[in-house]
Write an enzyme that holds these catalytic residues in place. Structure first.
Site, mmCIF file in Angstrom:
data_model
loop_
_atom_site.group_PDB
_atom_site.id
_atom_site.type_symbol
_atom_site.label_atom_id
_atom_site.label_comp_id
_atom_site.label_asym_id
_atom_site.label_seq_id
_atom_site.Cartn_x
_atom_site.Cartn_y
_atom_site.Cartn_z
ATOM 1 N N GLY A 1 24.779 61.560 21.483
ATOM 2 C CA GLY A 1 25.340 62.357 20.049
ATOM 3 C C GLY A 1 26.811 61.398 19.885
ATOM 4 N N THR B 1 29.260 63.586 21.164
ATOM 5 C CA THR B 1 29.980 64.281 22.314
ATOM 6 C C THR B 1 29.823 64.055 23.749
ATOM 7 O OG1 THR B 1 30.628 66.515 20.386
ATOM 8 C CG2 THR B 1 30.391 66.365 23.786
ATOM 9 N N GLY C 1 25.011 67.189 24.584
ATOM 10 C CA GLY C 1 25.402 67.457 23.442
ATOM 11 C C GLY C 1 24.358 68.265 23.148
ATOM 12 N N ASP D 1 23.613 71.545 18.780
ATOM 13 C CA ASP D 1 24.203 71.099 17.618
ATOM 14 C C ASP D 1 24.354 72.582 16.982
ATOM 15 O OD1 ASP D 1 23.494 68.370 16.025
ATOM 16 O OD2 ASP D 1 21.304 68.657 16.759
ATOM 17 N N LYS E 1 18.689 70.902 19.282
ATOM 18 C CA LYS E 1 19.367 68.937 18.891
ATOM 19 C C LYS E 1 18.523 68.490 18.213
ATOM 20 C CE LYS E 1 19.774 68.158 23.327
ATOM 21 N NZ LYS E 1 20.558 67.297 22.658
ATOM 22 N N GLY E 2 18.742 67.654 18.298
ATOM 23 C CA GLY E 2 18.071 66.133 17.570
ATOM 24 C C GLY E 2 18.724 66.360 16.112
ATOM 25 N N GLY E 3 20.304 66.821 15.804
ATOM 26 C CA GLY E 3 20.299 65.706 14.746
ATOM 27 C C GLY E 3 20.785 64.363 14.945
ATOM 28 N N GLU F 1 15.258 63.370 24.303
ATOM 29 C CA GLU F 1 16.605 64.349 25.078
ATOM 30 C C GLU F 1 15.523 65.299 25.573
ATOM 31 O OE1 GLU F 1 20.187 64.118 22.170
ATOM 32 O OE2 GLU F 1 18.400 65.157 21.569
#
Length: 232
Positions: free
Chosen positions: A29, A31, A84, A86, A96-98, A105
């Site tokens: 991601g 970040t 990072g 979401d 998470k997972g965007g 992850e």
């Protein structure tokens, strides 16, 4: 301070937790990519780490910038993962997972002694759910899996659109060959119950609820970065 500057602040604060010689899980991601860039600068000056990337995208960036990589099979036990999120709530439960890498992850985070989450302050929420929950699913039996997710949501009093994630040329496909259903449930009052229910669906490979995994969250805002510990 713009959003990218805040991400860099969070990444820099996380880098202070990385020690010479560590086996390091490296997230996916925007970040996490700022973290990789800062880490690469230290590596270029002689800092020693071995990284395990959580996606092909992260792996490509690490190779490009000279961060040494191993596979998780080569380094099955990691000292630390930096990634990072979401969304982050006060108990450091995460969505998470965007970026589409939630399965790897979660595997990498689970193989780590500690996980530190880095984010800008827009990701900090009182209750998870404003961001759609990514659910990674097997392409086989996709309609049946979707119906099972809808039934789980109804049992927990959740409702909202379930949309199959798309890319430029059709359905989005993860590095593992799966699809992602983005579930716009809105507020999720019992993330633990939803996690357990989703785990019981055979067609669900993994989901983006990360519960009891993060040890610290480093949240950056205009005034700088602050560290949060789990309020569990």
């Amino acid at each position: 301070m713009d959003a990218r500057e805040m991400k860099i602040k969070a990444a820099a604060a996380a880098l202070a937790h990385v020690e010479d010689g560590m086996r390091l899980g490296i997230g996916t991601g925007s970040t996490a990519e700022e973290f990789v860039r800062l880490l690469a600068e230290k590596v270029a000056s002689g800092f020693k780490v071995e990284g395990v990337p959580t996606s092909e995208r992260t792996a490509r960036l690490c190779v490009e910038l000279g961060v040494p990589l191993k596979s998780l099979d080569e380094l099955p036990a990691l000292d630390l993962t930096i990634d990072g999120a979401d969304e982050v709530d006060p108990a450091l439960r995460l969505i998470k997972g965007g970026g589409g890498a939630l399965l790897r992850e979660k595997i990498v985070a689970a193989a780590s002694e500690r996980m530190i989450v880095i984010a800008d302050e827009s990701k900090l929420v009182d209750t998870l759910g404003a961001y759609a929950l990514p659910i990674e699913v097997n392409p086989f039996g996709l309609v049946s899996t979707r119906i099972a997710i809808e039934k789980v949501a109804a049992r927990l009093g959740l409702a909202g659109e379930l949309s199959l994630r798309q890319s430029g040329d059709g359905e989005f496909t993860t590095d593992g060959g799966h699809h992602i259903i983005d579930a716009s449930f809105g507020r999720i009052p019992d993330a633990e119950a939803l996690s357990s229910e989703l785990n019981s669906i055979p067609g669900v490979v993994e989901h983006g609820l990360f519960i009891n995994m993060a040890a610290l969250a480093i949240i950056a805002g205009p005034a700088g970065a602050r560290t949060l510990q789990a309020n569990r």
